[in-house]
Design a protein around this motif. Structure first.
Motif, mmCIF file in Angstrom:
data_model
loop_
_atom_site.group_PDB
_atom_site.id
_atom_site.type_symbol
_atom_site.label_atom_id
_atom_site.label_comp_id
_atom_site.label_asym_id
_atom_site.label_seq_id
_atom_site.Cartn_x
_atom_site.Cartn_y
_atom_site.Cartn_z
ATOM 1 N N CYS A 79 0.830 -1.212 0.000
ATOM 2 C CA CYS A 79 0.000 0.000 0.000
ATOM 3 C C CYS A 79 0.865 1.264 0.000
ATOM 4 C CB CYS A 79 -0.925 0.014 1.216
ATOM 5 S SG CYS A 79 -2.380 -1.053 1.067
ATOM 6 N N LEU A 80 1.910 1.269 0.840
ATOM 7 C CA LEU A 80 2.794 2.435 0.906
ATOM 8 C C LEU A 80 3.526 2.650 -0.421
ATOM 9 C CD1 LEU A 80 4.400 2.175 4.472
ATOM 10 C CD2 LEU A 80 2.727 3.849 3.673
ATOM 11 N N VAL A 81 4.010 1.563 -1.013
ATOM 12 C CA VAL A 81 4.715 1.661 -2.290
ATOM 13 C C VAL A 81 3.775 2.186 -3.379
ATOM 14 C CG1 VAL A 81 5.882 0.346 -4.101
ATOM 15 C CG2 VAL A 81 6.373 -0.144 -1.713
ATOM 16 N N THR A 82 2.552 1.661 -3.412
ATOM 17 C CA THR A 82 1.577 2.091 -4.422
ATOM 18 C C THR A 82 1.229 3.563 -4.248
ATOM 19 O OG1 THR A 82 0.635 -0.147 -4.460
ATOM 20 C CG2 THR A 82 -0.691 1.622 -5.416
ATOM 21 N N LEU A 83 0.983 3.984 -3.007
ATOM 22 C CA LEU A 83 0.646 5.380 -2.736
ATOM 23 C C LEU A 83 1.761 6.314 -3.204
ATOM 24 C CD1 LEU A 83 -1.215 7.476 -1.347
ATOM 25 C CD2 LEU A 83 0.080 7.062 0.768
ATOM 26 N N ALA A 84 3.008 5.979 -2.875
ATOM 27 C CA ALA A 84 4.140 6.818 -3.280
ATOM 28 C C ALA A 84 4.271 6.878 -4.796
ATOM 29 C CB ALA A 84 5.421 6.276 -2.650
ATOM 30 N N THR A 85 4.083 5.731 -5.457
ATOM 31 C CA THR A 85 4.206 5.674 -6.914
ATOM 32 C C THR A 85 3.150 6.534 -7.600
ATOM 33 O OG1 THR A 85 5.108 3.428 -6.776
ATOM 34 C CG2 THR A 85 4.266 4.128 -8.911
ATOM 35 N N VAL A 86 1.927 6.514 -7.080
ATOM 36 C CA VAL A 86 0.840 7.296 -7.667
ATOM 37 C C VAL A 86 1.062 8.797 -7.467
ATOM 38 C CG1 VAL A 86 -1.624 7.831 -7.459
ATOM 39 C CG2 VAL A 86 -0.867 5.454 -7.470
ATOM 40 N N LEU A 87 1.636 9.177 -6.322
ATOM 41 C CA LEU A 87 1.784 10.603 -5.994
ATOM 42 C C LEU A 87 3.015 11.251 -6.638
ATOM 43 C CD1 LEU A 87 0.805 10.662 -2.200
ATOM 44 C CD2 LEU A 87 -0.570 11.382 -4.162
ATOM 45 N N ILE A 88 4.050 10.474 -6.935
ATOM 46 C CA ILE A 88 5.287 11.056 -7.469
ATOM 47 C C ILE A 88 5.058 11.876 -8.742
ATOM 48 C CG2 ILE A 88 7.439 10.432 -8.663
ATOM 49 C CD1 ILE A 88 7.970 8.423 -6.440
ATOM 50 N N PRO A 89 4.334 11.368 -9.774
ATOM 51 C CA PRO A 89 4.154 12.185 -10.986
ATOM 52 C C PRO A 89 3.237 13.389 -10.779
ATOM 53 C CG PRO A 89 2.923 10.133 -11.172
ATOM 54 C CD PRO A 89 3.759 10.021 -9.932
ATOM 55 N N ILE A 90 2.504 13.427 -9.681
ATOM 56 C CA ILE A 90 1.601 14.553 -9.418
ATOM 57 C C ILE A 90 2.383 15.763 -8.907
ATOM 58 C CG2 ILE A 90 -0.354 15.334 -7.999
ATOM 59 C CD1 ILE A 90 -1.409 12.496 -8.040
ATOM 60 N N PHE A 91 3.467 15.498 -8.171
ATOM 61 C CA PHE A 91 4.272 16.572 -7.587
ATOM 62 C C PHE A 91 5.623 16.655 -8.291
ATOM 63 C CE2 PHE A 91 1.426 15.054 -4.265
ATOM 64 C CZ PHE A 91 0.878 16.233 -3.780
ATOM 65 N N SER A 92 6.203 17.847 -8.305
ATOM 66 C CA SER A 92 7.538 18.019 -8.886
ATOM 67 C C SER A 92 8.505 18.630 -7.880
ATOM 68 C CB SER A 92 7.463 18.920 -10.128
ATOM 69 O OG SER A 92 6.907 20.188 -9.794
#
Length: 392
Positions: A79-92
């Motif tokens: 869950c933590l890995v998935t959450l981080a992966t989804v959020l990375i392209p949203i923020f720069s």
């Protein structure tokens, strides 16, 4: 197929996905930051966040494992890995990426620790070694496949992350079919408590040479995945070639991991690691001389991987040879921490070297470390009397 074998193969598939995730995100983010003009030092510091997360959570993972069980701990790590992966392209923002990569490291560490302990429990004694080798090879295969996802960048910077998310969903579906299990209850050992404060020092004193390979492997793996993409772009290689060259190291280690282990059983771990250290040092020293010859780069990285890609497992096997059985778990903890510390140091040291000196220096440093280790192999002597005293 028995339920334990089904669980085993599901865990193998999950760890392939986890390996592909780590194998892609490390070089992918390094490439993206380099293309954005971020300095190599800042790039290296950001890459270290993954391993900082791993190092911070490692001492505490036994608590959720015993309370929640294997499946639940793997689930929350995923869950933590998935959450981080989804959020990375949203923020720069670099600071946000640092936090997200720390979360990814925490999740990865929980996932791998729980799945490895689960495989160890369900494997029959007569095939435990083989099953753990399959587990290691599965992660290596996933890790070597991961960098190929960099080729999806031209379709959109979010596409590689979306592809990883699809793989995570597949892992969730596979996990959902498993029945949760728990480790055996810990047994108290009052007689050993008085020696607890001396155990780490004794392990290091008896097996210091066997603990170095885990540091070296962590340094080399992170240097190649976190710093090589920056080196490649600065020396004129394209992103597409980076994704093809990088897996050569892992492929080399996969090919010779089991043969080198068998050879070390026959002629001794120290001899094998001594020769492998020199071969790996030679390959890294020659690498900058390959110029723009991609095939020569792949060949040299393959040779280096074949020589030193099994250092972590050979080091632990050597520690097992040197130490009483009761001290082997402590050696495993030290090896894990060595790997984490090296993984944090590598991108930062390499980033500083590339910024202040020469991009090729990252390979010269790895060669120098391996030569120093081979010299240490010549100097190391086993102190049997002290070992027997500690065992008593």
């Amino acid at each position: 197929m028995s339920s334990s074998r089904y669980t085993f193969w599901v865990l193998i598939l999950v760890v392939v996905i986890a390996g592909a995730s780590q194998g892609l995100t490390i070089p992918l983010l390094a490439v993206m930051l380099e293309q954005q003009g971020v300095s190599s030092v800042s790039n290296g510091l950001n890459a270290a966040a993954l391993y900082i997360g791993m190092l911070l959570i490692s001492p505490w993972l036994e608590v959720p494992l015993r309370r929640l069980g294997y499946k639940a701990t793997i689930f929350w790590g995923l869950c933590l890995v998935t959450l981080a992966t989804v959020l990375i392209p949203i923020f720069s923002n670099l600071a946000v990426w640092f936090v997200l990569r720390m979360l990814m490291g925490i999740g990865d560490s929980g996932l791998h620790y729980s799945s490895q302990m689960w495989v160890t429990k369900i494997a029959a004694p007569e095939r435990r070694g083989r099953d753990l080798s399959i587990y290691g090879l599965a992660y290596g295969m996933g890790f070597s496949i991961g960098p190929l996802g960099i080729n999806l960048l031209p379709l959109g910077f979010w596409v590689p992350f979306a592809s990883l998310t699809v793989l995570y969903i597949a892992a969730f579906i596979l996990l959902a079919r498993l029945r949760n299990d728990f480790p055996e209850a810990a047994q108290a050992a009052p007689a050993q408590k008085t020696k607890k404060e001396n155990r780490y020092a004794s392990v290091i004193r008896l097996s210091w040479l066997a603990l170095i390979p885990s540091f070296l492997y962590g340094f080399m793996e992170t240097s190649l995945n976190g710093s090589f993409p920056v080196y490649a772009l600065r020396t004129g290689l394209t992103v597409e070639w980076v994704s093809v060259i990088l897996p050569s190291f892992v492929v080399g280690s996969i090919i010779l991991q089991i043969p080198l282990g068998a050879l070390s059983d026959r002629i001794g771990r120290k001899r094998v690691m001594f020769v492998c250290g020199l071969v790996g040092a030679t390959a890294f020293m020659l690498f900058p001389l390959s110029g723009g010859n991609v095939w020569m780069m792949m060949f040299l990285l393959g040779i280096a991987g074949a020589a030193v890609g099994s250092f972590y497992s050979l080091g632990l096997a050597f520690a097992t040879d040197l130490l009483p059985g009761s001290m082997v778990p402590t050696a495993g903890i030290i090896a894990s921490m060595n790997f984490g510390v090296a993984s944090i140091l590598a991108p930062n040291v390499n980033g500083l070297l590339m910024q202040l000196w020469d991009p090729r220096s990252i390979f010269w440093l790895m060669a120098l470390l391996l030569v120093a280790f081979s010299v240490s192999c010549l100097l190391f002597r086993t102190n049997r009397s002290h070992q027997e005293t500690v065992a008593a």
